[in-house]
Design an enzyme around this catalytic site. Structure first.
Site, PDB file in Angstrom:
ATOM      1  N   ILE A 100       0.826  -1.198   0.000  1.00  0.00           N
ATOM      2  CA  ILE A 100       0.000   0.000   0.000  1.00  0.00           C
ATOM      3  C   ILE A 100       0.866   1.257   0.000  1.00  0.00           C
ATOM      4  O   ILE A 100       1.969   1.258   0.547  1.00  0.00           O
ATOM      5  CB  ILE A 100      -0.958  -0.016   1.224  1.00  0.00           C
ATOM      6  CG1 ILE A 100      -2.105   0.976   1.066  1.00  0.00           C
ATOM      7  CG2 ILE A 100      -0.208   0.184   2.534  1.00  0.00           C
ATOM      8  CD1 ILE A 100      -3.252   0.739   2.054  1.00  0.00           C
ATOM      9  N   CYS A 101       0.372   2.302  -0.653  1.00  0.00           N
ATOM     10  CA  CYS A 101       0.987   3.633  -0.597  1.00  0.00           C
ATOM     11  C   CYS A 101      -0.162   4.636  -0.466  1.00  0.00           C
ATOM     12  O   CYS A 101      -1.232   4.283   0.015  1.00  0.00           O
ATOM     13  CB  CYS A 101       1.882   3.904  -1.820  1.00  0.00           C
ATOM     14  SG  CYS A 101       1.006   4.026  -3.390  1.00  0.00           S
ATOM     15  N   ARG A 102       0.021   5.863  -0.893  1.00  0.00           N
ATOM     16  CA  ARG A 102      -1.046   6.851  -0.732  1.00  0.00           C
ATOM     17  C   ARG A 102      -2.204   6.574  -1.692  1.00  0.00           C
ATOM     18  O   ARG A 102      -3.358   6.571  -1.287  1.00  0.00           O
ATOM     19  CB  ARG A 102      -0.521   8.275  -0.929  1.00  0.00           C
ATOM     20  CG  ARG A 102      -1.592   9.338  -0.696  1.00  0.00           C
ATOM     21  CD  ARG A 102      -1.054  10.759  -0.738  1.00  0.00           C
ATOM     22  NE  ARG A 102      -0.202  11.037  -1.872  1.00  0.00           N
ATOM     23  CZ  ARG A 102      -0.637  11.426  -3.081  1.00  0.00           C
ATOM     24  NH1 ARG A 102      -1.913  11.577  -3.301  1.00  0.00           N
ATOM     25  NH2 ARG A 102       0.215  11.654  -4.043  1.00  0.00           N
TER      26      ARG A 102
ATOM     27  N   MET B 190      -3.882   4.206   0.694  1.00  0.00           N
ATOM     28  CA  MET B 190      -4.345   4.668   2.009  1.00  0.00           C
ATOM     29  C   MET B 190      -5.568   5.574   1.901  1.00  0.00           C
ATOM     30  O   MET B 190      -6.357   5.657   2.834  1.00  0.00           O
ATOM     31  CB  MET B 190      -3.217   5.386   2.757  1.00  0.00           C
ATOM     32  CG  MET B 190      -2.165   4.461   3.341  1.00  0.00           C
ATOM     33  SD  MET B 190      -2.797   3.269   4.553  1.00  0.00           S
ATOM     34  CE  MET B 190      -3.371   4.348   5.868  1.00  0.00           C
TER      35      MET B 190
END
Length: 109
Positions: free
Chosen positions: A60-62, A88
């Protein structure tokens, strides 16, 4: 590329957060492993030590771009990995908890 929806993740599923340190400090999923994408290759051993041997690594990232790159790298290494669709932002929008470094409510930046 393997992808997983936030709503399909169960509590306890392994989550790898590849955002940068400032993003992580502002808010992250409790229990996630944090290895920034910019340091990922050098710190790859941390993932192999922490990841479940028979489970999927959910990256996961932004918003999903950086995590897609790391997911592709992991798949090329033979790791069962999936990109968390929407990152996120989707995590928070789904009502999943976001905490800061002290375990208090955090925010996605």
């Amino acid at each position: 590329m393997p992808t997983v929806q936030v709503t399909d993740l169960a509590d306890g599923d392994f989550l790898l957060d590849v955002r940068e340190d400032d993003e992580w400090r502002a808010g992250h999923a409790a229990g996630a492993l944090h290895i920034p994408m910019s340091e990922f290759v050098a710190r790859y051993g941390e993932l192999t030590e922490a990841a479940p041997q028979d489970g999927q690594v959910n990256v996961i990232c932004r918003s999903g771009g950086r995590s897609a790159q790391v997911t592709m790298y992991l798949v090329q290494q033979g790791v069962d990995a999936a990109n968390v669709d929407g990152g996120m932002g989707a995590w928070a929008a789904a009502g999943r908890p976001v905490v800061d470094d002290e375990g208090k409510p955090g925010q996605v930046v």
